[in-house]
Design an enzyme around this catalytic site. Structure first.
Site, PDB file in Angstrom:
ATOM      1  N   CYS A   2      10.001   7.388  -8.810  1.00 35.54           N
ATOM      2  CA  CYS A   2      11.030   8.422  -8.687  1.00 35.54           C
ATOM      3  C   CYS A   2      11.294   8.867  -7.239  1.00 35.54           C
ATOM      4  O   CYS A   2      10.371   9.242  -6.528  1.00 35.54           O
ATOM      5  CB  CYS A   2      10.683   9.660  -9.487  1.00 35.54           C
ATOM      6  N   ARG A  27      10.954   2.461  -3.678  1.00 39.30           N
ATOM      7  CA  ARG A  27       9.864   3.093  -4.417  1.00 39.30           C
ATOM      8  C   ARG A  27       9.767   2.589  -5.855  1.00 39.30           C
ATOM      9  O   ARG A  27       8.761   2.771  -6.508  1.00 39.30           O
ATOM     10  CB  ARG A  27      10.059   4.620  -4.425  1.00 39.30           C
ATOM     11  N   TRP A  73      11.973   6.480 -12.403  1.00 37.47           N
ATOM     12  CA  TRP A  73      11.075   5.432 -12.916  1.00 37.47           C
ATOM     13  C   TRP A  73      10.556   5.976 -14.234  1.00 37.47           C
ATOM     14  O   TRP A  73       9.836   6.978 -14.258  1.00 37.47           O
ATOM     15  CB  TRP A  73       9.956   5.204 -11.906  1.00 37.47           C
ATOM     16  N   ASN A  99      10.261  14.703 -10.206  1.00 34.01           N
ATOM     17  CA  ASN A  99       9.364  13.570 -10.031  1.00 34.01           C
ATOM     18  C   ASN A  99       7.991  14.056 -10.477  1.00 34.01           C
ATOM     19  O   ASN A  99       7.517  15.069  -9.987  1.00 34.01           O
ATOM     20  CB  ASN A  99       9.351  13.188  -8.540  1.00 34.01           C
ATOM     21  N   GLY A 100       7.377  13.373 -11.447  1.00 34.71           N
ATOM     22  CA  GLY A 100       6.074  13.809 -11.940  1.00 34.71           C
ATOM     23  C   GLY A 100       6.064  13.838 -13.455  1.00 34.71           C
ATOM     24  O   GLY A 100       6.956  13.301 -14.101  1.00 34.71           O
ATOM     25  N   GLU A 484      -6.964 -10.269  -4.042  1.00 39.12           N
ATOM     26  CA  GLU A 484      -5.701  -9.807  -3.459  1.00 39.12           C
ATOM     27  C   GLU A 484      -4.624 -10.895  -3.585  1.00 39.12           C
ATOM     28  O   GLU A 484      -3.457 -10.603  -3.891  1.00 39.12           O
ATOM     29  CB  GLU A 484      -5.925  -9.397  -1.988  1.00 39.12           C
ATOM     30  N   LYS A 488      -1.123 -10.363  -5.563  1.00 39.51           N
ATOM     31  CA  LYS A 488       0.158 -10.567  -4.878  1.00 39.51           C
ATOM     32  C   LYS A 488       1.033 -11.545  -5.655  1.00 39.51           C
ATOM     33  O   LYS A 488       2.220 -11.318  -5.864  1.00 39.51           O
ATOM     34  CB  LYS A 488      -0.137 -11.102  -3.474  1.00 39.51           C
ATOM     35  N   GLU A 491       2.441  -9.979  -8.876  1.00 40.75           N
ATOM     36  CA  GLU A 491       3.489  -8.980  -8.618  1.00 40.75           C
ATOM     37  C   GLU A 491       4.823  -9.607  -8.267  1.00 40.75           C
ATOM     38  O   GLU A 491       5.868  -9.138  -8.695  1.00 40.75           O
ATOM     39  CB  GLU A 491       3.099  -8.129  -7.400  1.00 40.75           C
ATOM     40  N   HIS A 507     -19.046 -19.195 -15.308  1.00 42.86           N
ATOM     41  CA  HIS A 507     -19.432 -18.352 -16.441  1.00 42.86           C
ATOM     42  C   HIS A 507     -18.263 -18.047 -17.361  1.00 42.86           C
ATOM     43  O   HIS A 507     -18.267 -17.028 -18.049  1.00 42.86           O
ATOM     44  CB  HIS A 507     -20.081 -17.067 -15.911  1.00 42.86           C
ATOM     45  N   LYS A 606       6.542   1.651  -5.698  1.00 42.67           N
ATOM     46  CA  LYS A 606       5.831   1.585  -4.424  1.00 42.67           C
ATOM     47  C   LYS A 606       4.785   2.684  -4.307  1.00 42.67           C
ATOM     48  O   LYS A 606       3.697   2.462  -3.814  1.00 42.67           O
ATOM     49  CB  LYS A 606       6.841   1.694  -3.278  1.00 42.67           C
TER      50      LYS A 606
HETATM   51  C1  F6R Z   1       0.032  -4.045  -4.462  1.00 39.85           C
HETATM   52  C2  F6R Z   1       0.282  -2.648  -4.241  1.00 39.85           C
HETATM   53  C3  F6R Z   1      -0.417  -1.653  -5.118  1.00 39.85           C
HETATM   54  C4  F6R Z   1      -0.943  -0.492  -4.251  1.00 39.85           C
HETATM   55  C5  F6R Z   1      -1.533   0.608  -5.145  1.00 39.85           C
HETATM   56  C6  F6R Z   1      -2.141   1.725  -4.330  1.00 39.85           C
HETATM   57  O1  F6R Z   1       0.791  -4.850  -3.626  1.00 39.85           O
HETATM   58  O2  F6R Z   1       1.031  -2.275  -3.395  1.00 39.85           O
HETATM   59  O3  F6R Z   1      -1.440  -2.242  -5.841  1.00 39.85           O
HETATM   60  O4  F6R Z   1      -1.900  -1.003  -3.380  1.00 39.85           O
HETATM   61  O5  F6R Z   1      -0.537   1.127  -5.971  1.00 39.85           O
HETATM   62  O6  F6R Z   1      -1.192   2.321  -3.511  1.00 39.85           O
HETATM   63  P1  F6R Z   1      -1.576   3.169  -2.247  1.00 39.85           P
HETATM   64  O7  F6R Z   1      -2.247   2.267  -1.293  1.00 39.85           O
HETATM   65  O8  F6R Z   1      -0.273   3.701  -1.749  1.00 39.85           O
HETATM   66  O9  F6R Z   1      -2.499   4.261  -2.721  1.00 39.85           O
END
Ligand code: F6R
Length: 611
Positions: A2, A27, A73, A99-100, A484, A488, A491, A507, A606
């Protein structure tokens, strides 16, 4: 997640709000809307992208000098025109964006239904708005007073902007748990969830605190707490340029941010890592050296990519500082009544500094007396402000939903912390300290080397883009890098991917291996090298397709792998700063090859400001 924008001043409000909503698109959202005040309320909202809202209002009366806008969102109710914000109260006199999440909205809604209120959406926001209206009517009070009473009765998190049809100047705003920034112009004010919609108009901003209400007019900004006491607005100067939130010639923010890493890592090290003096200067650590060196335990709290940075920090801190480290998912930590001892240090890692789970976990730990150290990217964000001390990652605004440059910034800060604490504690020899300082200092140039020609990685991405599953394997410092890489890829390409410690594969996951499964090994030269060579052989023996990230000059791994991506040699403690780069690029190119909107992949936000 949001986005909120508001404007009051002499400009036309709609273009300012629309541009602001576009700046907040990163976002993550599924619908958008605006409310404008000029001879009453005009509300326009639409499911889909901001561009669809823009198209839907062509020819409509958009003239106004005050207005609010929102990107939603979905939490309560599917993405749709009717669930989009702003919502309008039953009288038609008030409009609100939020937002919330309001957790106790069900009993409030039931009470309002009994009183004859009707609802045209499934949202908790519309409930809160009518709750405010009801309080105003029953108490015959001002809107500000009604809002204050309502906020004391609700449970949850919010950033709200509220406007009234009969007041074409004023926006009333409030926050708890969700961010709100107010930009101060000349005879005008800008409100937003973060600074990106504000930066082109003014650099003077006020970050509203939790439990504060802001009454905002063109020439006036009044801040009050929920007890109706005036608060002094603390004006901060934004240290950010417009170019930082624009694509600057790149096709996507994600690839721009990947390519920025030599600079962002350099910026993170600058003034802190003084290689020529063999020194690390970090005031956030020096001011709290005793708490950090004497810590009996360090607990790292984070989510997603930041959690992966935490796992790497666990290896670094345990090795260099000999302090036991636990790495916790913030969402689990906050609910499981964790044991926190006096003398424990909590390290919070967050790009946005607004992640709801991390924020609440910290509040709980703080209540129990823990010392909180924040490793945060967004300056003045909620997590930065709740921390007792911290170090910014200085990666600049990260707009692409998938975290890239913020991750390497986090690793650079965490490496410096481990070095500094270990050396001060005496668990790290002077010689090793200097050696690691020099290696870290060389990282930006080595990242540049990897980024010089990425065509090979693009070709590998094209080759494997139709895979249904991917396995990512690594050991030691490169195990979290494998996690990671898998995150990535999921996503950005929607390909199912899993990360594992390479030895753990035997395992269970090895059952998945056949000639169709690409298995990516992060297999750079380190103390686990011989072991991982055996793991590669185990996959080859089962006809898996091996893609390897290997150290330049290595001939053994490439002789076994179907495809190899080379990275420069470095010390294993900081190897993730290099080995993660090809994985970022691989997922980017797979996403592009599949035609996915890599900057805004489906369902993702985001800044995850709801739990
Ligand atoms: C992955 C990604 C998310 C953030 C997670 C934490 O690419 O961006 O997994 O890492 O939502 O977000 P922050 O770091 O803003 O607390």
């Amino acid at each position: 997640m949001c986005g909120i924008v508001g404007y009051t001043g002499s400009r036309e409000a709609y273009p300012v709000i629309l541009k602001g909503l576009k700046r907040l698109e990163y976002r993550g959202y599924d619908s958008s809307g605006v409310a404008l005040i000029n001879n009453g309320l005009k509300v326009y909202k639409k499911k889909g992208k901001v561009a669809e809202l823009e198209e839907s209002v062509i020819g409509k009366d958009l003239h106004a000098h005050v207005g609010i806008g929102h990107t939603r969102w979905a939490t309560h109710g599917e993405p749709s025109d009717r669930n989009a914000h702003p919502h309008v109260s039953n009288s038609g006199q008030l409009a609100m964006i939020h937002n919330g999440i309001i957790e106790n909205y069900v009993p409030i809604k039931n009470d309002l239904l009994k009183k004859g209120y009707t609802f045209s959406s499934d949202t908790d926001t519309e409930v809160l708005l009518n709750f405010i209206e009801d309080i105003k009517k029953n108490n015959n009070c001002t809107l500000e007073e009604a809002l204050r009473i309502a906020l004391k009765r609700i449970v949850g998190a919010y950033c709200i902007l509220l406007v009234a049809a009969d007041d074409p100047e004023t926006i009333i705003a409030a926050r708890k748990g969700s961010p709100l920034v107010i930009g101060i112009g000349k005879g005008e004010h800008f409100l937003a969830s973060d600074a990106s919609p504000i930066i082109e108009y003014t650099k003077e901003v006020v970050y509203v605190n939790d439990y504060e209400i802001a009454i905002v007019r063109p020439d006036e900004l009044i801040l009050k707490n929920l007890g109706n006491e005036k608060q002094t607005p603390f004006i901060t100067k934004l240290d950010m340029e417009l170019a930082a939130i624009e694509k600057g010639g790149y096709d996507h923010f994600m690839i721009k941010e990947i390519h920025e890493q030599p600079d962002t890592i350099h910026d993170c090290l600058r003034g802190r890592l003084l290689a020529e003096h063999g020194q690390i200067v970090m005031s956030g650590i020096e001011d709290h050296l005793e708490a950090l060196t004497q810590a009996q335990r360090i607990v790292i709290v984070a989510c997603g990519t930041s959690w992966h940075a935490g796992l790497i920090a666990e290896y670094m801190i345990e090795e260099l500082c000999r302090i036991p480290v636990e790495v916790e998912y913030a969402s689990e930590f906050r609910y499981r009544n964790p044991i926190i001892h006096k003398g424990d240090v909590i390290i919070a890692i967050s790009q946005s500094g607004e992640t709801a789970d991390t924020l609440v976990a910290l509040e709980k730990a703080k209540e129990q007396g823990a010392f909180i150290f924040g490793v945060v990217n967004a300056v003045c964000s909620s997590i930065a402000r709740i921390s007792h001390a911290g170090a910014y990652t200085h990666a600049g605004p990260e707009i692409g939903v998938a975290s890239t440059k913020a991750f390497t910034g986090q690793l650079a800060v965490l490496a410096m912390m481990a070095l500094k604490i270990g050396y001060s504690k005496g668990t790290l020899s002077h010689e090793r300290y200097l050696q690691l300082i020099n290696e870290l200092n060389a990282i930006p140039e080595k990242v540049k080397e990897i980024l010089q020609d990425t065509s090979h990685i693009q070709a590998i991405a094209t080759k494997y883009k139709d895979a249904h599953d991917f396995l990512f394997l690594g050991r030691g410092y490169n195990f979290p890098v494998a996690l990671e890489g898998a995150l990535k890829l999921k996503e950005i390409s929607y390909i199912h991917a899993e990360g594992y410690p390479a030895a753990e594969m035997k395992h269970g996951p090895i059952a998945l291996v056949d000639e169709n499964l690409p298995v990516l090994f992060v297999a750079t030269k380190d103390s686990y090298y011989e072991k991982i060579v055996s793991n590669v052989q185990e996959i080859k023996a089962r006809k898996g397709k091996v893609i390897a990230v290997a150290t330049s000059g290595d001939t053994v791994i490439p002789s076994m792998a179907n495809d190899t991506i080379f990275v420069p040699d470095t010390d294993e403690v900081i190897a993730p700063l290099l080995s993660v780069i090809p994985l970022q690029l691989l997922s980017y190119y797979v996403g592009i090859a599949k035609g996915i909107d890599v900057d805004k992949p489906r369902n993702l936000a985001k800044s995850v400001t709801v739990e």
